[in-house]
Write a protein that holds these residues in place. Structure first.
Motif: not given
Length: 101
Positions: A2-10, A15-24, A35-37
């Motif tokens: 999350q801390h790198l988002q501004v620089r990465l977008r530039a 950025t995407y997170a891929i998760s096998g955890s339950p949605l909740h 988390i904003r991505f």
């Protein structure tokens, strides 16, 4: 990440997170960590297997990987840290390389 988002977008890096955890659980984590991505649900871990992480097996709930892929689909960085930490500088260098800078 999350801390790198501004620089990465530039750089034009998404950025995407891929998760096998339950949605909740993912929603609670996103709220807690601000988390904003997007978090993509992958309950079968097919995406991880496609990128060769987790040894193609079910991922432990406390493990993760960071993968940087360029626009051509080539993996620039695939890290499976055992201590849940990949230095931001490592991710940043990979993102710059993926973005062609």
């Amino acid at each position: 990440m999350q801390h790198l988002q501004v620089r990465l977008r530039a750089l034009g890096v998404a950025t995407y997170a891929i998760s096998g955890s339950p949605l909740h659980a993912d929603r609670a984590l996103a709220r807690h960590d601000r988390i904003r991505f997007p978090i993509i649900q992958d309950r079968t871990f097919a995406i991880g297997r496609d990128y060769g992480v987790y040894g193609g097996q079910r991922m432990p709930m406390d493990a993760h990987a960071i993968i940087v892929v360029n626009a051509q689909g080539r993996i620039i960085l695939a890290a499976e840290p055992t201590d849940m930490h990949v230095p931001r500088a490592t991710i940043w260098r990979a993102a710059q390389h993926a973005g062609g800078r």
